[in-house]
Design a protein around this motif. Structure first.
Motif, short mmCIF file in Angstrom:
data_model
loop_
_atom_site.label_atom_id
_atom_site.label_comp_id
_atom_site.label_asym_id
_atom_site.label_seq_id
_atom_site.Cartn_x
_atom_site.Cartn_y
_atom_site.Cartn_z
N ILE A 79 -12.62 -6.63 -8.13
CA ILE A 79 -13.02 -5.39 -7.50
C ILE A 79 -11.76 -4.63 -7.09
CG2 ILE A 79 -13.26 -6.49 -5.23
CD1 ILE A 79 -15.47 -4.48 -4.62
N SER A 80 -11.66 -3.37 -7.52
CA SER A 80 -10.48 -2.55 -7.24
C SER A 80 -10.70 -1.78 -5.95
CB SER A 80 -10.24 -1.58 -8.41
OG SER A 80 -9.12 -0.77 -8.16
N LEU A 81 -9.82 -2.00 -4.97
CA LEU A 81 -10.00 -1.44 -3.65
C LEU A 81 -8.88 -0.53 -3.18
CD1 LEU A 81 -11.30 -4.68 -1.91
CD2 LEU A 81 -12.67 -2.70 -2.55
N MET A 82 -7.68 -0.71 -3.73
CA MET A 82 -6.53 0.04 -3.26
C MET A 82 -6.25 1.22 -4.18
SD MET A 82 -3.99 -3.00 -1.93
CE MET A 82 -3.92 -3.86 -3.49
N PRO A 83 -5.50 2.24 -3.69
CA PRO A 83 -5.20 3.42 -4.50
C PRO A 83 -4.40 3.04 -5.75
CG PRO A 83 -4.70 3.82 -2.19
CD PRO A 83 -4.96 2.35 -2.32
#
Length: 244
Positions: A79-83
């Motif tokens: 899951i991609s959460l950071m900018p």
């Protein structure tokens, strides 16, 4: 791929097909390992922010090293959460799944309840984030525990304390068996939770280990093309960020 809930999986072949149908033309260029691919800005923690020149060779070396210490599985879902403008997210959240295989889930909001919902929807196996993210997720779960009956709450906290005692004596946590609801809230398939970007409070590290969550600690440096150190929590001291 078939849709999953409100999300949708898009495969690499479909992305290529979309590119062809768009009618856009692209110029093919020859690149060498030492060619510049991105200029990444440092966070400015110890000095003024500055641009770091990252080459193709830097990225490939980093991705290869990560596969050596922590191999990706074909069925991994991150899951991609950071900018994406952060080099750490560019490497771990975008390039690595392309390099090693796997799926990436993107979210529309960073509310803890929304993150947990997406983790369940996509049966996420990997998550990378800063300590604040994991603190917010822990607060969300603690709030849910607070809605239980008094007896259930007491049983939960006593079980957590017992899990720590067992872990310290045997070196293994019974958390996955005792706290199935917590593991289900994280999607039920979580294999790696990597904390980086800032120090993780030691008590938070210990509590996650008590619950049987697979926690890794690392330290990312832009000049090192993302991860500079990496270690498995429970193997390294809770105040450590691993080995280089």
């Amino acid at each position: 791929e078939e849709p999953r809930g409100q999300g949708r999986l898009v495969g690499h072949e479909e992305l290529q097909e979309r590119g062809v149908k768009s009618g856009r033309t692209y110029q093919e260029v020859d690149v060498s390992p030492d060619d510049l691919v991105v200029i990444a800005a440092t966070s400015g923690t110890t000095d003024q922010p500055r641009g770091v020149r990252i080459t193709h060779a830097n990225l490939v070396a980093e991705l290869t090293a990560l596969e050596t210490v922590d191999p990706h599985a074909p069925d991994d879902c991150l899951i991609s959460l950071m900018p994406m403008n952060q080099l750490h997210e560019l490497v771990l959240g975008f390039l690595r799944p392309f390099f090693a295989g796997g799926t990436v889930g993107y979210i529309h909001e960073l509310a803890p309840s929304g993150v947990l919902e997406v983790m369940q929807e996509f049966a996420v196996t990997r998550i990378v984030g800063v300590p604040l993210l994991f603190t917010l997720l822990a607060d969300e779960l603690t709030e849910r525990v607070g809605k239980l009956s008094g007896v259930a709450q007491s049983l939960f906290w006593k079980s957590l304390d017992m899990a720590r005692s067992v872990r310290l004596i045997t070196g293994r946590s019974p958390g996955k068996l005792l706290f199935r609801d917590i593991h289900a809230a994280f999607g039920g398939r979580l294999r790696r939770a990597v904390v980086t970007g800032a120090p993780m409070p030691p008590e938070m590290v210990e509590r996650m280990l008590d619950a049987g969550l697979p926690l890794d600690l690392g330290y990312a440096v832009t000049e090192a093309t993302s991860m500079a150190t990496f270690g498995r929590a429970g193997v390294i001291p809770s105040r450590s960020v691993g080995r280089a």
